[in-house]
Motif scaffolding. Structure first.
Motif, PDB file in Angstrom:
ATOM      1  N   ALA A   1      -5.977   2.397  -7.022  1.00 17.61           N
ATOM      2  CA  ALA A   1      -4.761   1.463  -6.848  1.00 17.61           C
ATOM      3  C   ALA A   1      -4.829   0.930  -8.325  1.00 17.61           C
ATOM      4  N   ARG A   2      -5.641   0.319  -8.897  1.00 19.10           N
ATOM      5  CA  ARG A   2      -5.357  -0.411 -10.353  1.00 19.10           C
ATOM      6  C   ARG A   2      -4.982   0.530 -11.529  1.00 19.10           C
TER       7      ARG A   2
ATOM      8  N   THR B   1      -1.206   1.397 -10.524  1.00 24.23           N
ATOM      9  CA  THR B   1      -0.127   0.381 -10.789  1.00 24.23           C
ATOM     10  C   THR B   1      -0.122   0.170 -12.155  1.00 24.23           C
TER      11      THR B   1
ATOM     12  N   GLU C   1      -9.620  -7.791  -5.186  1.00 20.16           N
ATOM     13  CA  GLU C   1     -10.167  -6.708  -5.896  1.00 20.16           C
ATOM     14  C   GLU C   1      -9.574  -5.426  -5.675  1.00 20.16           C
ATOM     15  N   PRO C   2      -8.738  -4.748  -6.262  1.00 24.24           N
ATOM     16  CA  PRO C   2      -8.324  -3.598  -5.806  1.00 24.24           C
ATOM     17  C   PRO C   2      -9.198  -2.358  -6.079  1.00 24.24           C
ATOM     18  N   SER C   3      -8.983  -1.148  -5.574  1.00 25.55           N
ATOM     19  CA  SER C   3      -9.583   0.155  -6.092  1.00 25.55           C
ATOM     20  C   SER C   3      -9.213   0.509  -7.251  1.00 25.55           C
TER      21      SER C   3
ATOM     22  N   TYR D   1      -2.130  -7.426  -7.085  1.00 26.64           N
ATOM     23  CA  TYR D   1      -3.441  -7.132  -6.389  1.00 26.64           C
ATOM     24  C   TYR D   1      -3.763  -8.216  -5.483  1.00 26.64           C
TER      25      TYR D   1
ATOM     26  N   ASN E   1      -8.018  -8.051   1.398  1.00 24.62           N
ATOM     27  CA  ASN E   1      -8.712  -7.836   0.153  1.00 24.62           C
ATOM     28  C   ASN E   1      -8.476  -6.296  -0.013  1.00 24.62           C
ATOM     29  N   GLY E   2      -8.073  -5.865  -1.414  1.00 20.64           N
ATOM     30  CA  GLY E   2      -8.093  -4.494  -1.639  1.00 20.64           C
ATOM     31  C   GLY E   2      -6.480  -4.082  -1.480  1.00 20.64           C
ATOM     32  N   ASP E   3      -5.686  -4.714  -0.812  1.00 25.68           N
ATOM     33  CA  ASP E   3      -4.226  -4.439  -0.932  1.00 25.68           C
ATOM     34  C   ASP E   3      -3.552  -4.373  -1.953  1.00 25.68           C
ATOM     35  N   VAL E   4      -2.534  -3.733  -2.471  1.00 27.17           N
ATOM     36  CA  VAL E   4      -1.372  -3.830  -3.312  1.00 27.17           C
ATOM     37  C   VAL E   4      -0.115  -3.915  -2.943  1.00 27.17           C
TER      38      VAL E   4
ATOM     39  N   ASN F   1       0.811  -1.167  -0.172  1.00 22.12           N
ATOM     40  CA  ASN F   1       0.235   0.128  -0.016  1.00 22.12           C
ATOM     41  C   ASN F   1       0.793   1.315   0.056  1.00 22.12           C
TER      42      ASN F   1
END
Length: 275
Positions: free
Chosen positions: A125-126, A129, A120-122, A117, A93-96, A78
């Motif tokens: 975040a996607r 990245t 499911e990333p935000s 990911y 879930n949601g971390d990168v 993160n």
């Protein structure tokens, strides 16, 4: 002084680079919600030592002014920009997360990193990245004899800032070979036509770090972990690259590596090497 690698060096770096990338292929199925960063480190360490016969370069790495790095890989989650130390942190879930791998094989270093990911990333975040991935490849696409290091930094900075992101300036790419970090420094910002001119036989990393917020960073009390000062998300990708007579060759290739963006027209494939 930037070293020009011999054919023997280049072959050794191909083997090391391929092995570094293969650690990332191996660990991919394990990088999911519920696992700790310490467990990811343990699995990578075991794979390097027992399966590959490689040495994890970060373990006990100790530049002047630092304490020895205590783990085999870096796990940056993160808002961690780089050098996150694996430990008890549970991925959710949601971390990168960026996994940064450097192996040593027959004295040569193979250095590469990828973003993962968790679930499911935000959208933020996607997008961060993916933009960082594009930045790395835009920089790599500049590499050929006669180009300048400033050309690499310039295209990375332009693409990142156009997307509304900032470039971390305290950390950069680096020359690599039998030494983990050597000249040149490969800045991820700059002006075209400046800094050193590239020559065939140079090997260095391109590893931009982008922040969703401001570029300022802070160092944690462990002496290694670097976070964004404003706690915004950060992303990084890394390849080790050889300057060839006509362009570039990616040394950190593996079957599971993500495909280059569509704008990369030069073939990027694994050279047939025997480890």
């Amino acid at each position: 002084m930037i070293s020009i690698k011999t054919p023997e060096d280049i072959q050794g770096m191909r083997v090391a680079g391929k092995l570094g990338a293969e650690v990332l292929d191996y660990i991919t199925p394990y990088v999911k919600a519920g696992v700790t960063t310490g467990e990811i480190d343990r699995l990578c360490h075991e794979y390097m030592v027992s399966v590959q016969g490689t040495i994890p370069a970060p373990l006990n790495y100790c530049p002047p002014g630092y304490t020895p790095y205590p783990k085999a890989i870096c796990t940056s989650v993160n808002d961690v920009v780089c050098h996150g130390i694996p430990g008890d942190k549970v991925l959710k879930n949601g971390d990168v997360v960026n996994l940064d791998i450097t192996v040593i094989k027959d004295g040569y270093h193979g250095d590469t990193s990828r973003m993962f990911y968790i679930g499911e990333p935000s959208i933020l975040a996607r997008r961060l990245t993916e933009t960082t991935y594009e930045c790395m490849w835009l920089g790599i696409a500049q590499i050929k004899p006669g180009a300048h290091l400033g050309d690499i930094g310039h295209v990375i900075q332009q693409h990142a800032e156009k997307a509304g992101y900032s470039i971390v300036r305290e950390f950069c790419g680096h020359g690599i070979g039998k030494v983990f970090h050597e000249d040149p420094q490969v800045l991820h910002y700059g002006r075209p036509g400046t800094l050193e001119k590239l020559e065939a036989g140079m090997i260095f990393t391109v590893e931009p770090m982008l922040n969703a917020g401001r570029r300022e960073v802070r160092e944690m009390g462990d002496g290694w972990t670097i976070k964004t000062k404003d706690r915004s998300l950060s992303a990084q990708w890394e390849h080790t690259v050889l300057v060839t007579a006509s362009g570039f060759e990616i040394l950190t290739v593996s079957p599971g590596m993500p495909a280059p963006p569509a704008f990369i027209t030069q073939p990027v494939t694994a050279s047939p090497v025997s480890a």
